[in-house]
Write a protein that holds these residues in place. Structure first.
Motif, mmCIF file in Angstrom:
data_model
loop_
_atom_site.group_PDB
_atom_site.id
_atom_site.type_symbol
_atom_site.label_atom_id
_atom_site.label_comp_id
_atom_site.label_asym_id
_atom_site.label_seq_id
_atom_site.Cartn_x
_atom_site.Cartn_y
_atom_site.Cartn_z
ATOM 1 N N LEU A 1 46.127 36.064 27.511
ATOM 2 C CA LEU A 1 44.954 36.949 27.513
ATOM 3 C C LEU A 1 43.737 36.172 27.960
ATOM 4 O O LEU A 1 42.810 37.014 28.385
ATOM 5 C CB LEU A 1 44.709 37.442 25.992
ATOM 6 N N SER A 2 43.770 35.073 27.631
ATOM 7 C CA SER A 2 42.532 34.394 28.175
ATOM 8 C C SER A 2 42.284 34.211 29.680
ATOM 9 O O SER A 2 41.226 33.927 30.234
ATOM 10 C CB SER A 2 42.595 32.933 27.642
ATOM 11 N N TYR A 3 43.368 34.758 30.341
ATOM 12 C CA TYR A 3 43.381 34.606 31.853
ATOM 13 C C TYR A 3 42.165 35.660 32.383
ATOM 14 O O TYR A 3 41.298 35.419 33.463
ATOM 15 C CB TYR A 3 44.573 35.158 32.321
ATOM 16 N N ALA A 4 42.293 37.005 31.696
ATOM 17 C CA ALA A 4 41.211 37.763 32.040
ATOM 18 C C ALA A 4 39.582 37.231 31.773
ATOM 19 O O ALA A 4 39.052 37.439 32.717
ATOM 20 C CB ALA A 4 41.363 39.085 31.330
ATOM 21 N N ALA A 5 39.740 36.800 30.532
ATOM 22 C CA ALA A 5 38.403 36.438 30.029
ATOM 23 C C ALA A 5 38.059 35.116 30.683
ATOM 24 O O ALA A 5 36.952 34.817 31.206
ATOM 25 C CB ALA A 5 38.744 35.638 28.522
ATOM 26 N N GLY A 6 39.141 34.194 31.324
ATOM 27 C CA GLY A 6 38.780 33.139 32.280
ATOM 28 C C GLY A 6 38.310 33.677 33.686
ATOM 29 O O GLY A 6 37.277 32.978 33.969
ATOM 30 N N ALA A 7 38.694 34.502 34.204
ATOM 31 C CA ALA A 7 38.480 34.887 35.569
ATOM 32 C C ALA A 7 37.035 35.429 35.424
ATOM 33 O O ALA A 7 36.321 35.207 36.496
ATOM 34 C CB ALA A 7 39.430 35.774 36.112
ATOM 35 N N TYR A 8 36.715 36.172 34.597
ATOM 36 C CA TYR A 8 35.185 36.701 34.248
ATOM 37 C C TYR A 8 34.325 35.737 33.871
ATOM 38 O O TYR A 8 33.276 35.747 34.610
ATOM 39 C CB TYR A 8 35.500 38.118 33.089
ATOM 40 N N GLY A 9 34.700 34.905 33.195
ATOM 41 C CA GLY A 9 33.760 33.765 32.784
ATOM 42 C C GLY A 9 33.526 32.861 33.887
ATOM 43 O O GLY A 9 32.442 32.554 34.142
ATOM 44 N N GLY A 10 34.571 32.727 34.635
ATOM 45 C CA GLY A 10 34.434 31.737 35.788
ATOM 46 C C GLY A 10 33.467 32.480 36.867
ATOM 47 O O GLY A 10 32.741 32.058 37.751
ATOM 48 N N LYS A 11 33.470 33.799 36.955
ATOM 49 C CA LYS A 11 32.627 34.599 37.830
ATOM 50 C C LYS A 11 31.156 34.427 37.285
ATOM 51 O O LYS A 11 30.285 34.121 38.081
ATOM 52 C CB LYS A 11 33.307 35.946 38.029
ATOM 53 N N LEU A 12 31.031 34.657 36.293
ATOM 54 C CA LEU A 12 29.767 34.805 35.455
ATOM 55 C C LEU A 12 29.106 33.745 35.331
ATOM 56 O O LEU A 12 27.827 33.107 35.563
ATOM 57 C CB LEU A 12 29.857 35.689 34.101
ATOM 58 N N PHE A 13 29.778 32.347 34.768
ATOM 59 C CA PHE A 13 29.389 31.300 34.230
ATOM 60 C C PHE A 13 29.313 30.308 35.041
ATOM 61 O O PHE A 13 28.371 29.407 35.218
ATOM 62 C CB PHE A 13 30.189 30.858 33.039
ATOM 63 N N LEU A 14 30.434 30.421 36.276
ATOM 64 C CA LEU A 14 30.445 29.256 37.197
ATOM 65 C C LEU A 14 30.222 29.735 38.543
ATOM 66 O O LEU A 14 30.333 28.977 39.492
ATOM 67 C CB LEU A 14 31.850 28.587 37.144
ATOM 68 N N GLY A 15 30.014 30.753 38.905
ATOM 69 C CA GLY A 15 29.726 31.480 40.152
ATOM 70 C C GLY A 15 30.745 31.491 41.173
ATOM 71 O O GLY A 15 30.728 31.468 42.418
#
Lengths: 138, 125
Positions: free
Chosen positions: B85-99
């Motif tokens: 489930l961390s994949y969805a959180a990771g992709a969203y986080g990668g977009k928001l947090f790492l650009g």
């Protein structure tokens, strides 16, 4: 992207190490924690006893060593590839964990769970066809 | 059931947030080109000077302890796949947090991974 082929080769090699050491580490932790058992209560004192018991297990330490190797490979590959590329690309590890859990630990894995794991791998194939780095940073 | 949900949340959120922090630290360090042991030690030494690395390791530690607790209760072939489930959180986080730019194809892949996780959850034996 400079030396694109070399970069991909380097990435795939580290991903291979990740999908080897990650699942083996998980399985060893699972095997170790099975011998430790469930904490009798979830109070701070019982949790301290529980984790001390867990860290006295050699199998748990072997699992930690394997997962640390995984973490080193993961950290290295993240220095050039996107997080949202690397994280799902390592999802093949889930299929390997289920296979090892079934054949090594004798766990029951239902048909629906196998289908779920196959779906995860299919998702990984989609992700693997996307660009390696989208931020332009090296 | 509640206990499992809490532990799963700690694994997913702690692990993902920790990985995002480590990614941020490694982007500061830069691409690793020399894989000789001494050079790798220098890279890790540099990484340890970045605050994000320590924050990330602490968060991943929380996820790890929660994982140990959950493994004492459930089969590893159940616990490990549901943490995807961390994949969805990771992709969203990668977009928001790492650009990072997450392409539609990559979103589709992540969606499939999440669908697979749901099936694994339903197929709990």
């Amino acid at each position: 992207m400079k030396s694109s082929e070399g970069l991909h080769l380097k990435t795939y090699f580290l991903l291979f190490l990740m999908v080897t050491f990650g699942p083996v580490g998980d399985i060893l932790l699972g095997k170790g924690m099975r011998t430790v058992g469930v904490p009798p209560a979830w109070t701070p004192l019982e949790l301290i006893h529980f984790f001390l018991h867990a860290f006295s297990s050699g199998i748990v330490w072997l699992g930690i060593a394997s997962l640390l190797t995984y973490l080193i490979c993961y950290t290295l590959v993240l220095s050039w590839a996107d997080f949202s590329y690397v994280q799902p690309a390592s999802a093949f590890a889930y299929a390997i964990v289920a296979l090892l859990g079934h054949f090594w630990l004798g766990e029951f894995v239902s048909t629906r769970r196998w289908i779920g794991i196959a779906t995860i791998c299919l998702g990984v194939l989609f992700v693997g066809n996307t660009a390696l780095n989208t931020t332009g940073r090296r | 059931m509640w206990l499992e949900a809490i532990l799963l949340s700690m694994i997913v959120l702690g692990g993902t947030a920790g990985e995002l922090c480590i990614t941020r630290a490694m982007k500061v360090v830069g691409e690793v080109k020399d894989f000789r042991p001494l050079a790798l030690l220098r890279v890790f030494g540099r990484a340890m000077l970045v605050g994000w690395m320590w924050f990330g390791l602490a968060l991943m530690g929380v996820g790890f302890f929660a994982m140990l607790a959950m493994l004492s209760m459930e089969n590893v072939s159940f616990v490990v796949p549901v943490t995807a489930l961390s994949y969805a959180a990771g992709a969203y986080g990668g977009k928001l947090f790492l650009g990072e730019r997450v392409t539609p194809l990559r979103w589709a892949g992540i969606l499939l991974v999440c669908l697979g996780v749901i099936l694994v959850f339903q197929g709990k034996g």
